[in-house]
Design a protein around this motif. Structure first.
Motif, PDB file in Angstrom:
ATOM      1  N   VAL A  35       0.604  -1.669  -0.709  1.00 13.25           N
ATOM      2  CA  VAL A  35      -0.344   0.202  -0.038  1.00 13.25           C
ATOM      3  C   VAL A  35       1.057   1.074  -0.221  1.00 13.25           C
ATOM      4  O   VAL A  35       1.122   1.792  -1.055  1.00 13.25           O
ATOM      5  N   ARG A  36       2.154   1.449   0.589  1.00 11.04           N
ATOM      6  CA  ARG A  36       3.159   2.644   0.932  1.00 11.04           C
ATOM      7  C   ARG A  36       3.651   2.885  -0.276  1.00 11.04           C
ATOM      8  O   ARG A  36       3.241   3.774  -0.674  1.00 11.04           O
ATOM      9  N   GLU A  37       3.865   1.532  -1.070  1.00 10.26           N
ATOM     10  CA  GLU A  37       4.373   1.464  -2.090  1.00 10.26           C
ATOM     11  C   GLU A  37       3.689   2.228  -3.906  1.00 10.26           C
ATOM     12  O   GLU A  37       3.680   3.000  -4.440  1.00 10.26           O
ATOM     13  N   LEU A  38       1.968   1.622  -3.822  1.00  6.55           N
ATOM     14  CA  LEU A  38       1.199   2.358  -4.272  1.00  6.55           C
ATOM     15  C   LEU A  38       1.181   3.859  -4.214  1.00  6.55           C
ATOM     16  O   LEU A  38       0.418   4.136  -5.217  1.00  6.55           O
ATOM     17  N   LEU A  39       0.931   3.787  -2.437  1.00  7.86           N
ATOM     18  CA  LEU A  39       0.678   4.937  -2.267  1.00  7.86           C
ATOM     19  C   LEU A  39       1.873   6.409  -3.279  1.00  7.86           C
ATOM     20  O   LEU A  39       1.331   7.551  -3.787  1.00  7.86           O
ATOM     21  N   LYS A  43       0.876   9.458  -6.004  1.00  8.56           N
ATOM     22  CA  LYS A  43       1.445  10.961  -5.867  1.00  8.56           C
ATOM     23  C   LYS A  43       2.258  10.804  -7.511  1.00  8.56           C
ATOM     24  O   LYS A  43       2.359  12.014  -7.452  1.00  8.56           O
ATOM     25  N   LYS A  44       2.754  10.148  -7.460  1.00  5.73           N
ATOM     26  CA  LYS A  44       3.824  10.278  -9.229  1.00  5.73           C
ATOM     27  C   LYS A  44       2.979  10.720  -9.496  1.00  5.73           C
ATOM     28  O   LYS A  44       2.854  11.672 -10.823  1.00  5.73           O
ATOM     29  N   GLU A  47       1.204   9.359 -16.230  1.00  4.40           N
ATOM     30  CA  GLU A  47       0.461   9.373 -17.854  1.00  4.40           C
ATOM     31  C   GLU A  47       0.040   8.156 -18.204  1.00  4.40           C
ATOM     32  O   GLU A  47      -1.883   8.420 -18.113  1.00  4.40           O
ATOM     33  N   GLU A  48       0.217   7.439 -17.668  1.00  7.61           N
ATOM     34  CA  GLU A  48      -0.245   5.708 -17.959  1.00  7.61           C
ATOM     35  C   GLU A  48      -1.631   5.977 -17.412  1.00  7.61           C
ATOM     36  O   GLU A  48      -2.780   5.427 -17.368  1.00  7.61           O
ATOM     37  N   HIS A  49      -1.270   6.184 -15.830  1.00  6.11           N
ATOM     38  CA  HIS A  49      -2.148   5.728 -14.631  1.00  6.11           C
ATOM     39  C   HIS A  49      -3.742   6.642 -15.532  1.00  6.11           C
ATOM     40  O   HIS A  49      -4.714   6.753 -15.089  1.00  6.11           O
ATOM     41  N   GLU A  50      -3.522   8.705 -15.028  1.00  3.72           N
ATOM     42  CA  GLU A  50      -3.840   9.827 -15.668  1.00  3.72           C
ATOM     43  C   GLU A  50      -4.518   8.939 -16.499  1.00  3.72           C
ATOM     44  O   GLU A  50      -6.146   9.249 -17.451  1.00  3.72           O
TER      45      GLU A  50
END
Length: 344
Positions: A35-39, A43-44, A47-50
């Motif tokens: 979860v810390r890694e996913l958070l 935060k970064k 573009e792929e996620h957006e």
């Protein structure tokens, strides 16, 4: 379910909002670190996620029990993952309420409310076990086609990881864990891993499990038809406690060496189950062979559970696809009409 029913395509609501939760138990560290890694990734905001991810599904990442996580303890005052029954979430609250009781209501507001149309479409809660269970999905339904199809997908994508679907036959009102807040939900339980420790192989299995789950959700939302088939479901039948001293109530035996680490291996009547500290063997006295799991789970000593027993069934699941906009509109109208009838 007949072959014709397996082949018939069932339309289900879009999974627009998904929650991935870790640290519900603060010392189960694969979920905490994932979860810390996913958070951090969130935060970064790549573009792929957006561009792609947000269109197909909105994913909320939650560190469920920050106080317990900070102290690397299962819980601070009481087990958070037993605080989500309807009665607990809606009962009276005092100023002296345990931290986890307060936190359960915060999570219910954030991810629910439980049982409401506003609740998350899917909640995946990450857990570790000290038992030799591989990767398990634990759910309250043996007919939630979303959860069963996700499990089937994980089996296909991760063939080297032992994987089982565990069913706790408990009603929605009595369901007690965080994942029950969502419209669909399951715990992803991965082991063996000691509490307070993170093992790279267990962390990696959980990470891939979450990635494949989210990939499946995006594929489902994009209109992919998933074929029906069959899944082995392990339905919990009962818990077994350790032998205990009648006066002190201290345990007087440990799991027998022939049973230790043999989760999901069939336990037959008269098989060795416990070895008394005085040396004698205690045998399983049940009337039917059953499948043991959570064998010698560290966290369950306080709950008086040495192991749980399940019955295995071969469950047929239908082909599914996401509803069209027209179908969804019709389903929403029916749900609204049903709610108005209940209010009257």
């Amino acid at each position: 379910m007949s072959q014709m029913e397996v082949d018939k395509v069932v339309s289900l609501s879009r999974l627009s909002r998904v929650a991935v939760c870790g640290g519900t138990h603060g010392n189960e560290l694969s979920g905490v670190y994932l979860v810390r890694e996913l958070l951090k990734e969130e935060k970064k905001g790549t573009e792929e996620h957006e561009e792609e991810g947000e269109k197909l599904v909105s994913v909320k990442i939650v560190l469920s029990n920050p106080w317990a996580t900070q102290q690397c303890r299962r819980y601070v005052n009481t087990d958070l993952n037993r605080c989500f029954t309807h009665a607990t979430l809606n009962g009276p609250m005092t100023d002296m309420a345990p931290y986890e009781l307060i936190r359960s209501r915060e999570l219910n507001t954030m991810l629910g409310p439980k049982g409401s149309p506003q609740a998350m479409d899917l909640v995946c809660d990450l857990h570790n076990t000290t038992a030799n269970m591989g990767l398990c999905l634990i759910a309250y339904s043996d007919s939630d086609w979303i959860c069963l199809h996700i499990f089937k997908h994980l089996q296909r994508q991760m063939p080297d990881i032992p994987m089982r679907y565990i069913h706790f036959d408990i009603s929605s009102e009595e369901s007690y864990s965080l994942d029950s807040v969502g419209k669909h939900g399951f715990a992803m339980e991965v082991g063996p891993q000691p509490h307070g420790v993170v093992r790279s192989n267990i962390y990696t299995a959980m990470k891939f499990g979450v990635q494949h789950m989210l990939d499946w959700v995006r594929s489902f939302n994009s209109g992919t038809i998933f074929d029906g088939g069959f899944v082995d479901v392990f339905t919990m039948v009962k818990h077994i406690d350790y032998p205990r001293d009648s006066e002190s109530h201290n345990i007087t035996a440990a799991i027998h060496p022939q049973l230790q680490d043999r989760d999901f291996c069939l336990l037959h009547p008269e098989d060795p189950m416990f070895q008394m500290f005085s040396g004698e063997t205690v045998r399983y006295k049940g009337k039917e062979p059953l499948y043991p799991f959570f064998i010698n789970e560290c966290a369950y000593y306080e709950k008086s559970i040495a192991l749980s027993l399940a019955r295995k069934r071969h469950v047929a699941i239908p082909a599914i696809r996401v509803m069209t906009e027209e179908e969804q509109l019709h389903a929403d109208e029916q749900e609204l009409a049903s709610e108005e009838e209940e209010e009257e």
